[in-house]
Design a protein around this motif. Sequence first.
Motif, PDB file in Angstrom:
ATOM      1  N   GLY A 202       0.810  -1.205   0.000  1.00 31.21           N
ATOM      2  CA  GLY A 202       0.000   0.000   0.000  1.00 31.21           C
ATOM      3  C   GLY A 202       0.843   1.254   0.000  1.00 31.21           C
ATOM      4  O   GLY A 202       1.896   1.324  -0.629  1.00 31.21           O
TER       5      GLY A 202
ATOM      6  N   TYR B 128      -7.814   3.054  -7.832  1.00 28.18           N
ATOM      7  CA  TYR B 128      -9.177   2.537  -7.637  1.00 28.18           C
ATOM      8  C   TYR B 128     -10.156   3.208  -8.604  1.00 28.18           C
ATOM      9  O   TYR B 128     -10.971   2.529  -9.250  1.00 28.18           O
ATOM     10  CB  TYR B 128      -9.605   2.761  -6.193  1.00 28.18           C
TER      11      TYR B 128
ATOM     12  N   LEU C 258     -12.055   5.091   2.988  1.00 33.26           N
ATOM     13  CA  LEU C 258     -11.582   3.710   2.870  1.00 33.26           C
ATOM     14  C   LEU C 258     -12.571   2.740   3.491  1.00 33.26           C
ATOM     15  O   LEU C 258     -12.825   1.651   2.941  1.00 33.26           O
ATOM     16  CB  LEU C 258     -10.209   3.587   3.539  1.00 33.26           C
TER      17      LEU C 258
ATOM     18  N   GLU D  77      -2.527   8.749   0.492  1.00 29.94           N
ATOM     19  CA  GLU D  77      -3.665   7.840   0.291  1.00 29.94           C
ATOM     20  C   GLU D  77      -4.315   8.054  -1.075  1.00 29.94           C
ATOM     21  O   GLU D  77      -4.959   7.149  -1.606  1.00 29.94           O
ATOM     22  CB  GLU D  77      -4.701   8.049   1.397  1.00 29.94           C
TER      23      GLU D  77
ATOM     24  N   GLY E  46      -3.604   5.355  -3.898  1.00 28.58           N
ATOM     25  CA  GLY E  46      -4.478   4.189  -3.984  1.00 28.58           C
ATOM     26  C   GLY E  46      -5.843   4.542  -4.526  1.00 28.58           C
ATOM     27  O   GLY E  46      -6.425   3.785  -5.322  1.00 28.58           O
TER      28      GLY E  46
ATOM     29  N   GLN F 171      -4.225   0.133   1.227  1.00 27.13           N
ATOM     30  CA  GLN F 171      -4.853   0.494  -0.034  1.00 27.13           C
ATOM     31  C   GLN F 171      -4.777  -0.648  -1.048  1.00 27.13           C
ATOM     32  O   GLN F 171      -5.664  -0.790  -1.895  1.00 27.13           O
ATOM     33  CB  GLN F 171      -4.165   1.741  -0.602  1.00 27.13           C
TER      34      GLN F 171
END
Length: 322
Positions: free
Chosen positions: A160, A179, A253, A172, A175, A200
């Motif tokens: 991650g 996605y 998340l 963050e 990730g 992630q």
Amino acid sequence: MAASLQLPMASSIPSSSSPSTTRPIFKTHCSMKPTCSAKIPMPPINPKDPFLSKLASVAATSPERLLQRPSGSDSLPFLDIFDSPKLMATPAQVERSVSYNEHRPRRPPPDLPSLLLHGRIVYIGMPLVPAVTELVIAELMYLQWMDPKEPVYVYINCTGTTRDDGERVGMETEGFAIYDAMMQLKNEIHTVAVGAAIGQACLLLAAGTKGKRFMMPHAKAMIQQPRVPSSGLMPASDVLIRAKEVITNRDTLVKLLAKHTGNSEETVSTVMRRPYYMDSTKAKEFGVIDKILWRGQEKIMADVLSPEEWDKNAGIQVVDGI
């Protein structure tokens, strides 16, 4: 013998080594006398060769065109005898492939990810830093452009946005960027965990097409809260701003993991209070994956007792968990 042979010189052609040096070409005329049996051998001429045929014809009819060449001529030797000289009968045909390695390669590939990309495989084998995110998103967009109907295989062995020791190396948003790119694709996305899918990376594993999320039998998955970056000499107000951003990323998340695993947000939030490790069996139960990639694993895993049942049958008293 000299009397029986008549060897008139028909023409002489300059040799390829030097224009001034000439090599005679003879015609043999043998008389009808029975004593004439010797013949001077002549080199054969391929009748299908247009250049040599034309050259032989010019040498027989007008040899002066070959002997009296102008000095300092820029044209190539003997090509000036053609009205429209051509070096090749037809131009060479170059075969162009649609993608790399469509046919057997004649030279080494540029790099290994290119060969994996040709097999529609995207391998995430490093922490999610900007360079990795850029490459993964570019490969996903390229594979959709190549064929929006064929599936894309994402192999994951990633810690991650942190390293294996927990130190943060990326934001963050790295990730979340991958996605979002996965969600925008028209292709089916098959995700496979081949080592570790942490933080992630676990979200990316769970974000694959339902029913197409796999895990190797000894791979690990782990979900955890995002980490606050090092504050250093940062002012207190800036630390508070960053802490709020980390909480926002944590809530996002939690919502995404709950969406793809089928659990409630409260359940995901509860297990994420501390790092929550899952082997392949627990990951399947939690809803991160759909199947464990192990030959015969269905029967083998069905016969294996859970750790709690094994401890109970062995007479081991379980102490309260930490």
